[in-house]
Structures are given as structure tokens and as C-alpha cells.
Design a protein around this motif. Structure first.
Motif, short mmCIF file in Angstrom:
data_model
loop_
_atom_site.label_atom_id
_atom_site.label_comp_id
_atom_site.label_asym_id
_atom_site.label_seq_id
_atom_site.Cartn_x
_atom_site.Cartn_y
_atom_site.Cartn_z
N PHE A 196 3.12 36.91 -30.10
CA PHE A 196 3.43 38.31 -30.44
C PHE A 196 3.49 38.57 -31.96
O PHE A 196 2.99 39.57 -32.44
CB PHE A 196 4.75 38.69 -29.77
CG PHE A 196 5.13 40.13 -29.91
CD1 PHE A 196 4.25 41.13 -29.51
CD2 PHE A 196 6.37 40.49 -30.42
CE1 PHE A 196 4.60 42.47 -29.64
CE2 PHE A 196 6.72 41.83 -30.56
CZ PHE A 196 5.83 42.82 -30.16
N TYR A 197 4.09 37.66 -32.71
CA TYR A 197 4.18 37.86 -34.17
C TYR A 197 2.86 37.55 -34.88
O TYR A 197 2.69 37.91 -36.05
CB TYR A 197 5.27 36.96 -34.78
CG TYR A 197 6.70 37.37 -34.51
CD1 TYR A 197 7.03 38.55 -33.86
CD2 TYR A 197 7.75 36.53 -34.92
CE1 TYR A 197 8.35 38.89 -33.62
CE2 TYR A 197 9.08 36.88 -34.69
CZ TYR A 197 9.37 38.04 -34.03
OH TYR A 197 10.68 38.37 -33.80
N ASP A 198 1.98 36.82 -34.21
CA ASP A 198 0.68 36.48 -34.78
C ASP A 198 0.82 35.82 -36.16
O ASP A 198 0.09 36.15 -37.12
CB ASP A 198 -0.15 37.77 -34.89
CG ASP A 198 -1.63 37.48 -35.08
OD1 ASP A 198 -2.04 36.33 -34.80
OD2 ASP A 198 -2.36 38.38 -35.52
N ALA A 199 1.77 34.90 -36.26
CA ALA A 199 2.06 34.27 -37.56
C ALA A 199 1.60 32.81 -37.60
O ALA A 199 1.99 32.07 -38.51
CB ALA A 199 3.56 34.37 -37.86
N GLY A 200 0.77 32.41 -36.64
CA GLY A 200 0.33 31.01 -36.58
C GLY A 200 -0.34 30.55 -37.86
O GLY A 200 -0.02 29.48 -38.41
#
Ligand SMILES: N[C@@H](CCC(=O)N[C@@H](CS)C(=O)NCC(=O)O)C(=O)O
Length: 232
Positions: A196-200
Motif C-alpha cells: 500500500f505505501y509503495d515504498a519498496g
């Protein structure tokens, strides 16, 4: 009139099954800790949706159970001494459900404290830091010109992922070789960070292969797949 009707929260969210654990939640990284645990243990429960869109968490009925206006919260009609038990804070809920079911918290004292230690590591570190990263990367904080707060939480999240990586290089799960409430608390947050945060990419998730692998095993558990969607 059942015993639960003495709790104001049941006026807003009536219990269809007053003999079951009542869960008040949403499928957020903190909320799903409780639903996954309930699915994993098989304890009978009834889920109620606390909608943030309509500010349900600020309603007097919800605040009567959790004055801190946060999900998840539960109400167990059959708590200690056979009396109803209201409970908030996901870490406390996980310990309670583990003790009630006799699952996912080692019985031996040393193992038990290992699991509680990693649970606290999630509650005090992973949750708050990843949450702040979400604010500065995905939500309103994204618009801020000054990137120092975001960078601070990126650095701290990477550091915490490194701690998980190191622990998972020695053990299959966080508290040792057995899957425990420490994992049920932590992996929903890792899942959320890269999902969901797309912070990978921002945190260099590929540099943490053991965390990645453990997340995959976690996600493949049927109870996790179910709990991630509750309440629908
Ligand atoms: N320490 C709490 C944190 C719970 C929490 O932050 N829940 C968020 C959703 S993930 C929430 O309810 N936010 C609603 C609000 O702040 O109004 C726990 O672990 O239960």
C-alpha cells in the motif's frame, strides 16, 4: 438482554452472536493483526467495521471501549473469570488471544519473553516508524518541500529492516523456529510498506532477502490471506 449490552459499543455495533469475541476493526496494518490472529487461532468471532470515512473511531460508542480512538479493539464476552473483557492496543490483544487459545506464544518462559520482546520491537519501532514513512511518502507529508523528515524515516525504516534481516538469518521466524504473535504483529507492516505505501524501492527492499522470503511465507498462510480482508 445479554451481558454485552452493558457495553455502549454494542449499541452502535450490535452483536449478532453475543457468545463470540467482538472485533472492531478495519483492514489496516494494525487492524489485521487482530483479524489474522483470530483466523489463525480459530477462536469464534464477529467482525464489525469501524469506518474512518465516517469518523466511527471518534464516536462516543467507540471511545467508550478505546478512549485512544484507534482500531483494533475487541470485546470478549467470555474473558477472565467468565466476565466480558474489553481490550484495545493490538499488542495486548495478541497476547490475550495467544493466552486464551494456547497458540503462537511459547509456553516456556524464555521463549515466551523472546516472542514478547519482538512483539514490543514491532509496537515501539516498526509500526510507528513505517507509519511515519507512509505519511511522508504516500500521504499529506508527500507535498512537503523539506525532505528531511521523510529521509529520517526512510533511514530508520531501513535500519529496522536490517535488524529483522539479521534475526531472520539466524532463525526461521522472529522469536525463533516457531511462528508467533511477533510475526503476526510485524509482517502486516512489512507487507503494507512494500504494498500500500509503495515504498519498496525507497527503502531498498531487495537488500533484505530474508525479510522478503519470510513475508512470502507469511502471505501464503490461509489465515493471513483471510485476515488481511477482514472486516470486508
Ligand atoms: N498502538 C495502536 C495503534 C493503532 C492505530 O494506530 N490504528 C490506526 C489504524 S492502523 C487508527 O485507528 N487510526 C485512526 C485514527 O488515528 O483516527 C495499536 O497497535 O493498536
Amino acid at each position: 438482554m445479554n451481558e454485552l449490552s452493558a457495553f455502549d459499543i454494542t449499541a452502535k455495533w450490535p452483536a449478532q452472536h453475543p457468545d463470540r469475541i467482538q472485533l472492531y476493526s478495519l483492514p489496516t496494518p494494525n487492524g489485521v493483526k487482530a483479524s489474522i490472529m483470530l483466523e489463525e487461532t480459530g477462536l469464534p468471532y464477529e467482525a464489525h467495521k469501524v469506518s474512518f470515512e465516517t469518523g466511527d473511531q471518534m464516536s462516543p460508542a467507540f471511545l467508550s471501549l478505546n478512549p485512544n480512538n484507534k482500531i483494533p479493539a475487541i470485546l470478549d464476552p467470555n474473558g477472565p473469570g467468565g466476565k466480558p473483557l474489553p481490550l484495545f492496543e493490538s499488542g495486548a490483544i495478541l497476547i490475550y488471544l495467544a493466552e486464551k487459545s494456547g497458540k503462537f506464544l511459547p509456553q516456556d518462559p524464555a521463549g515466551r519473553y523472546q516472542a514478547i520482546q519482538w512483539l514490543m520491537f514491532q509496537m515501539g519501532g516498526i509500526g510507528p516508524m513505517f507509519g511515519q514513512l507512509g505519511f511522508f511518502h504516500k500521504f499529506a507529508g508527500r507535498e512537503y518541500e523539506d525532505k528531511r523528515p521523510r529521509d529520517r524515516y526512510v533511514a530508520e525504516s531501513k535500519r529496522l529492516l536490517g535488524v529483522l534481516e539479521s534475526q531472520l538469518s539466524r532463525h526461521q521466524w522472529l522469536a525463533g523456529e516457531e511462528y508467533s504473535i511477533a510475526d503476526i504483529a510485524t509482517f502486516p507492516w512489512v507487507n503494507n510498506l512494500v504494498g500500500f505505501y509503495d515504498a519498496g524501492e525507497l527503502v531498498g527492499f531487495k537488500d533484505f532477502p530474508r525479510v522478503q522470503a519470510a513475508l512470502e511465507v507469511f502471505r501464503a498462510r490461509p489465515a493471513v490471506a483471510a485476515g488481511l480482508k477482514i472486516p470486508g
